[in-house]
Design an enzyme around this catalytic site. Structure first.
Site, PDB file in Angstrom:
ATOM      1  CE  LYS A  55       0.661   2.854  -0.788  1.00 33.37           C
ATOM      2  NZ  LYS A  55       0.027   2.529   0.487  1.00 33.37           N
TER       3      LYS A  55
HETATM    4  C1  R5P Z   1      -0.155  -2.694  -0.226  1.00 35.39           C
HETATM    5  O1  R5P Z   1      -0.664  -2.954  -1.289  1.00 35.39           O
HETATM    6  C2  R5P Z   1      -0.801  -1.786   0.676  1.00 35.39           C
HETATM    7  O2  R5P Z   1      -1.630  -0.971  -0.090  1.00 35.39           O
HETATM    8  C3  R5P Z   1       0.034  -0.909   1.566  1.00 35.39           C
HETATM    9  O3  R5P Z   1      -0.741   0.182   1.895  1.00 35.39           O
HETATM   10  C4  R5P Z   1       1.282  -0.385   0.952  1.00 35.39           C
HETATM   11  O4  R5P Z   1       2.080  -1.424   0.499  1.00 35.39           O
HETATM   12  C5  R5P Z   1       2.042   0.540   1.906  1.00 35.39           C
HETATM   13  O5  R5P Z   1       2.496  -0.111   2.990  1.00 35.39           O
HETATM   14  P1  R5P Z   1       4.030  -0.476   3.193  1.00 35.39           P
HETATM   15  O6  R5P Z   1       4.694   0.811   3.558  1.00 35.39           O
HETATM   16  O7  R5P Z   1       4.033  -1.459   4.314  1.00 35.39           O
HETATM   17  O8  R5P Z   1       4.546  -1.017   1.901  1.00 35.39           O
END
Ligand code: R5P
Length: 260
Positions: free
Chosen positions: A173
């Protein structure tokens, strides 16, 4: 690949489409009661029917989510820092694989901080987690965390994603950037994008579309879903991009009609 590992990944990334819409609500592990996630169970309830997987911590899962849930769980298993620190890269593995199994996790998620002072320890932690995942058939999702000082460009994100895959992560991711196809092309495992900070819905749909068009297998939007004034309309609109091949303009029409 082992049957269990393949089966768990199939629960997250639909084999029929090779696509995935994940809902990230794990922010509290270093941000505390993030806006919109004061009561995670209530926040996710109307959104879960539209998500393929839920990314969450064990504390939020045990305390706020009904255990009859059938949505696959991507369990955040790294942490150890808070937003009170300037440097967030001191993460370690915070959940045992036995507890991940007890929670029926479909995947374990860990952040890596390439280029940070703690690069080595976060990369070694990823490798150790992949060893444990291999032992029990649980895939690992590596999150390429980006420190304040690091550029979010294709060169940096491509480097971080490739290293994550080389060390054994089954899914990566990362963040969307200009030239994102280079990031995807250089990464031999599926790439999912994070949404990042809340932006206008129209803009967030554009981000999701450009990422999918560049080769991402999915979107893991947290704040851009649950912090929207119309969270259900937003996640459903993103879903049309991920699973129905709609453009951001078409998804915007869906969003506008759903928000009424
Ligand atoms: C951040 O480290 C978290 O793992 C979140 O899952 C990630 O940032 C995704 O969330 P957002 O779309 O709010 O950035």
């Amino acid at each position: 690949m082992d049957w269990g590992m393949t089966n768990r990944i199939a629960g997250i990334i639909a084999p029929a489409t090779g696509r995935c819409l994940m809902l990230a609500v794990d922010h509290g592990y270093f941000q505390g009661p993030t806006t919109g996630l004061e009561k995670p169970g209530e926040t996710v309830k109307p959104l879960l029917p539209h998500a393929d997987a839920l990314m969450i911590t064990r504390g939020a899962l045990r305390n706020t989510i009904d255990a009859n849930l059938l949505t696959p769980i991507v369990l955040r298993v790294s942490g150890g820092t808070s937003i009170l620190q300037d440097d967030l890269s001191h993460e370690d593995i915070t959940v045992s694989v036995e507890d991940a199994i007890r929670l029926n996790a479909a995947c374990m998620a860990i952040s890596i901080f390439v280029g940070s002072a703690n690069e080595k320890s976060t990369l070694v932690n990823l490798s150790k987690l992949c060893d444990k995942g291999q032992r029990y058939g649980i895939p690992v999702l590596a999150v390429t965390a980006v420190g304040k000082e690091m550029a979010r460009d294709a060169r940096y994100l491509g480097l971080a994603c490739r290293i994550a895959a080389e060390l054994g992560a089954q899914i990566v991711k990362t963040y969307y950037c200009e030239g994102f196809e280079k990031v995807v092309n250089g990464c031999p495992v599926p790439v999912i994008i994070a949404g990042g900070k809340k932006i206008e819905e129209r803009e967030a749909l554009g981000l999701a579309y450009r990422a999918m068009y560049a080769g991402a297998v999915g979107v893991d939007m947290g704040r851009n879903s649950f912090q929207s004034q119309w969270p259900v309309a937003m996640i459903r609109a993103v879903r049309t991009i991920v699973h129905e091949g709609k453009t951001d303009a078409q998804a915007w029409e869906t969003f506008e009609s759903l928000r009424g």
